[in-house]
Design a protein around this motif. Structure first.
Motif, PDB file in Angstrom:
ATOM      1  N   GLN A 182       0.839  -1.205   0.000  1.00 36.93           N
ATOM      2  CA  GLN A 182       0.000   0.000   0.000  1.00 36.93           C
ATOM      3  C   GLN A 182       0.872   1.253   0.000  1.00 36.93           C
ATOM      4  OE1 GLN A 182      -3.395   0.364  -0.203  1.00 36.93           O
ATOM      5  NE2 GLN A 182      -3.394  -1.819  -0.621  1.00 36.93           N
ATOM      6  N   HIS A 193       0.903   2.475  -3.764  1.00 35.46           N
ATOM      7  CA  HIS A 193      -0.276   3.330  -3.759  1.00 35.46           C
ATOM      8  C   HIS A 193      -0.068   4.633  -2.990  1.00 35.46           C
ATOM      9  CE1 HIS A 193      -2.386   0.035  -5.623  1.00 35.46           C
ATOM     10  NE2 HIS A 193      -2.001  -0.756  -4.657  1.00 35.46           N
ATOM     11  N   HIS A 249       0.105   5.356   0.225  1.00 32.41           N
ATOM     12  CA  HIS A 249      -0.711   5.635   1.407  1.00 32.41           C
ATOM     13  C   HIS A 249       0.169   6.218   2.514  1.00 32.41           C
ATOM     14  CE1 HIS A 249      -4.613   3.971   0.285  1.00 32.41           C
ATOM     15  NE2 HIS A 249      -3.912   3.124  -0.456  1.00 32.41           N
TER      16      HIS A 249
END
Length: 96
Positions: free
Chosen positions: A21, A25, A27
């Protein structure tokens, strides 16, 4: 952490998911301390740090594997994951 939890791979699975993540991505808020305290609280920070670096490296290698399949690289990754599992077992079984 109980041996059954380690064998089930829940902490390792959680760690790899969190790193994916963060890495793929973006995060925010996934820190070394958060991962250690939530997934491996019994492992001291100085022992967790190299383990975390190894896991990040595995994820980066796996990113390249997704782009280009290479059986030799896949076997290397599988061997590294096996070594990591042994490292986790050693870390968890060490007396404090």
């Amino acid at each position: 952490m109980a041996a059954g939890e380690l064998e089930g791979g829940k902490p390792l699975n959680g760690l790899l998911n969190a790193l994916a993540q963060d890495t793929f991505h973006g995060h925010p808020g996934i820190t070394e301390e958060l991962l250690r305290s939530q997934l491996y609280p019994e492992v001291p920070p100085e022992e967790f740090r190299p383990f975390l670096a190894k896991m990040r490296g595995i994820l980066k290698e796996s990113e390249f594997l997704c782009l280009e399949f290479d059986e030799v690289k896949v076997n290397q990754i599988l061997k590294t994951l096996s070594e990591v599992e042994e490292s986790i077992s050693t870390l968890i079984s060490q007396p404090n």
